[in-house]
Design a protein around this motif. Structure first.
Motif, mmCIF file in Angstrom:
data_model
loop_
_atom_site.group_PDB
_atom_site.id
_atom_site.type_symbol
_atom_site.label_atom_id
_atom_site.label_comp_id
_atom_site.label_asym_id
_atom_site.label_seq_id
_atom_site.Cartn_x
_atom_site.Cartn_y
_atom_site.Cartn_z
ATOM 1 N N ALA A 8 0.825 -1.205 0.000
ATOM 2 C CA ALA A 8 0.000 0.000 0.000
ATOM 3 C C ALA A 8 0.859 1.255 0.000
ATOM 4 C CB ALA A 8 -0.917 0.008 1.220
ATOM 5 N N PHE A 9 0.368 2.261 -0.700
ATOM 6 C CA PHE A 9 0.994 3.584 -0.684
ATOM 7 C C PHE A 9 -0.068 4.583 -0.240
ATOM 8 C CE2 PHE A 9 2.400 7.629 -2.495
ATOM 9 C CZ PHE A 9 3.731 7.651 -2.117
ATOM 10 N N VAL A 10 0.211 5.307 0.854
ATOM 11 C CA VAL A 10 -0.744 6.245 1.441
ATOM 12 C C VAL A 10 -0.146 7.635 1.402
ATOM 13 C CG1 VAL A 10 -2.120 6.829 3.474
ATOM 14 C CG2 VAL A 10 -1.502 4.428 3.030
ATOM 15 N N THR A 11 -0.795 8.567 0.723
ATOM 16 C CA THR A 11 -0.308 9.944 0.735
ATOM 17 C C THR A 11 -0.832 10.662 1.979
ATOM 18 O OG1 THR A 11 -2.174 10.836 -0.562
ATOM 19 C CG2 THR A 11 -0.247 10.029 -1.789
ATOM 20 N N GLY A 12 -0.034 11.592 2.483
ATOM 21 C CA GLY A 12 -0.422 12.302 3.698
ATOM 22 C C GLY A 12 -0.500 11.383 4.895
ATOM 23 N N ALA A 13 0.490 10.504 5.040
ATOM 24 C CA ALA A 13 0.426 9.436 6.043
ATOM 25 C C ALA A 13 0.963 9.835 7.407
ATOM 26 C CB ALA A 13 1.191 8.213 5.542
ATOM 27 N N ASN A 14 1.395 11.061 7.563
ATOM 28 C CA ASN A 14 2.048 11.438 8.818
ATOM 29 C C ASN A 14 1.105 11.924 9.908
ATOM 30 O OD1 ASN A 14 1.650 13.644 7.054
ATOM 31 N ND2 ASN A 14 3.128 14.893 8.181
ATOM 32 N N ARG A 15 -0.166 12.259 9.542
ATOM 33 C CA ARG A 15 -1.080 12.753 10.578
ATOM 34 C C ARG A 15 -2.528 12.527 10.159
ATOM 35 N NH1 ARG A 15 -2.484 18.390 9.556
ATOM 36 N NH2 ARG A 15 -1.592 19.067 7.582
ATOM 37 N N GLY A 16 -3.424 12.781 11.102
ATOM 38 C CA GLY A 16 -4.845 12.700 10.799
ATOM 39 C C GLY A 16 -5.282 11.333 10.306
ATOM 40 N N LEU A 17 -6.202 11.348 9.367
ATOM 41 C CA LEU A 17 -6.751 10.112 8.831
ATOM 42 C C LEU A 17 -5.688 9.281 8.128
ATOM 43 C CD1 LEU A 17 -9.257 8.357 8.308
ATOM 44 C CD2 LEU A 17 -9.707 9.758 6.275
ATOM 45 N N GLY A 18 -4.776 9.918 7.413
ATOM 46 C CA GLY A 18 -3.722 9.193 6.712
ATOM 47 C C GLY A 18 -2.867 8.371 7.655
ATOM 48 N N ARG A 19 -2.546 8.931 8.814
ATOM 49 C CA ARG A 19 -1.769 8.193 9.811
ATOM 50 C C ARG A 19 -2.534 6.963 10.281
ATOM 51 N NH1 ARG A 19 2.441 9.672 13.259
ATOM 52 N NH2 ARG A 19 2.603 8.368 15.117
ATOM 53 N N ARG A 20 -3.847 7.107 10.504
ATOM 54 C CA ARG A 20 -4.649 5.974 10.953
ATOM 55 C C ARG A 20 -4.742 4.892 9.884
ATOM 56 N NH1 ARG A 20 -3.354 7.185 15.780
ATOM 57 N NH2 ARG A 20 -4.366 9.069 16.608
ATOM 58 N N PHE A 21 -4.832 5.307 8.626
ATOM 59 C CA PHE A 21 -4.790 4.319 7.545
ATOM 60 C C PHE A 21 -3.482 3.544 7.583
ATOM 61 C CE2 PHE A 21 -8.108 6.652 4.916
ATOM 62 C CZ PHE A 21 -8.981 5.585 4.868
ATOM 63 N N ALA A 22 -2.383 4.258 7.706
ATOM 64 C CA ALA A 22 -1.075 3.615 7.701
ATOM 65 C C ALA A 22 -0.941 2.627 8.857
ATOM 66 C CB ALA A 22 0.021 4.674 7.772
ATOM 67 N N GLU A 23 -1.361 3.040 10.048
ATOM 68 C CA GLU A 23 -1.273 2.162 11.220
ATOM 69 C C GLU A 23 -2.087 0.889 11.017
ATOM 70 O OE1 GLU A 23 -0.802 5.649 14.669
ATOM 71 O OE2 GLU A 23 -2.767 4.775 14.207
ATOM 72 N N GLN A 24 -3.296 1.045 10.526
ATOM 73 C CA GLN A 24 -4.171 -0.120 10.396
ATOM 74 C C GLN A 24 -3.761 -1.035 9.249
ATOM 75 O OE1 GLN A 24 -8.342 0.293 11.044
ATOM 76 N NE2 GLN A 24 -8.099 2.129 12.287
ATOM 77 N N LEU A 25 -3.202 -0.468 8.210
ATOM 78 C CA LEU A 25 -2.705 -1.309 7.119
ATOM 79 C C LEU A 25 -1.556 -2.188 7.594
ATOM 80 C CD1 LEU A 25 -2.876 1.323 4.260
ATOM 81 C CD2 LEU A 25 -4.083 -0.873 4.268
ATOM 82 N N VAL A 26 -0.667 -1.622 8.401
ATOM 83 C CA VAL A 26 0.416 -2.423 8.979
ATOM 84 C C VAL A 26 -0.171 -3.544 9.841
ATOM 85 C CG1 VAL A 26 2.346 -2.404 10.613
ATOM 86 C CG2 VAL A 26 2.134 -0.575 8.916
ATOM 87 N N ALA A 27 -1.140 -3.190 10.683
ATOM 88 C CA ALA A 27 -1.760 -4.181 11.566
ATOM 89 C C ALA A 27 -2.465 -5.283 10.796
ATOM 90 C CB ALA A 27 -2.734 -3.488 12.509
ATOM 91 N N ARG A 28 -2.932 -4.959 9.592
ATOM 92 C CA ARG A 28 -3.655 -5.950 8.779
ATOM 93 C C ARG A 28 -2.744 -6.748 7.852
ATOM 94 N NH1 ARG A 28 -9.692 -3.867 7.613
ATOM 95 N NH2 ARG A 28 -9.967 -2.535 9.425
#
Length: 232
Positions: A8-28
């Motif tokens: 996965a590639f997530v833009t704006g991954a350092n804060r807000g919703l993007g950060r939560r996407f990044a965290e959950q993708l790792v967990a999944r």
């Protein structure tokens, strides 16, 4: 779209919703690259930082070249200037459009060949209830989000031939920096990220993440009189 084992590639991954996407993708169980303008700003465990400025075509091209085998693209990067379309800074209005419309388009074009090579993969565009509605103080942002919604619909049709699932996420107020001063009920970005990823895996092409999104979409059928009763 199966997230476990995906890249996965997530833009704006350092804060807000993007950060939560990044965290959950790792967990999944995904391999996750986080696209940010400043790589030092990304500190999510397990996420590989990649420099990208979605408004800079050369930066977008370099990021796509640096990140291999992407099968899930999340276009989350955003901007909010507060500019009014009637009398705000034209430069600020352009930035909103460059970020949300042209930025999403540029990143999608850059990664589309990788998605095709992965069997089609998926794209998730983070939209808003302001794709359908506008308010004073948000008109520049809302115009750009409306354009991004139309772009999402177009990409869904045009990338279907390569098997790419294109999903739009509509959401109201999120508990993020952008609306910190707004006194209104706000959704937890972690909850919205989980809901969106669940729906993505189930094949959803449009996600109405909260009551604001559900109500606003329903109001579209009533036209201007329903959306803007004060001026209709």
């Amino acid at each position: 779209m199966k997230i476990e084992g995906s890249t996965a590639f997530v833009t704006g991954a350092n804060r807000g919703l993007g950060r939560r996407f990044a965290e959950q993708l790792v967990a999944r169980g995904a391999t996750v690259y986080g696209g940010v303008r400043n790589v030092a700003s990304l500190d999510v465990p397990g996420v590989i930082p990649v420099r990208i400025d979605v408004t800079d075509p050369a930066s977008v091209a370099a990021a796509a070249e640096a990140v291999p085998d992407v099968s899930l693209l999340i276009n989350n990067a955003g901007s909010y200037t507060g500019a009014s379309v009637s009398d705000g800074s034209l430069e600020d209005v352009r930035l909103e459009m460059e970020t949300h419309y042209f930025g999403t388009l540029a990143v999608t074009r850059a990664f589309a060949p990788q998605l095709a090579a992965a069997g089609g993969g998926a794209i998730l565009n983070v939209l808003s209830v302001l794709s359908w509605l506008t308010f004073p103080g948000y008109s520049g942002y809302a115009a750009a989000k409306a354009a991004q919604w139309s772009l999402t619909n177009a990409l869904r049709l045009e990338l279907a031939a390569q098997g790419t699932q294109v999903t739009g996420l509509h959401v109201g107020y999120l508990d993020t920096d952008m609306v910190a001063s707004v006194e209104a009920p706000k959704s937890d970005p972690a909850v919205i990220a989980a809901l969106a990823l669940d729906a993505l895996e189930q094949g959803a092409v449009e996600i109405l993440a909260d009551q604001d999104a559900q109500r606003t979409q329903a109001d579209l059928a009533g036209g201007v009189a329903k959306l803007f009763p004060a001026i209709a």
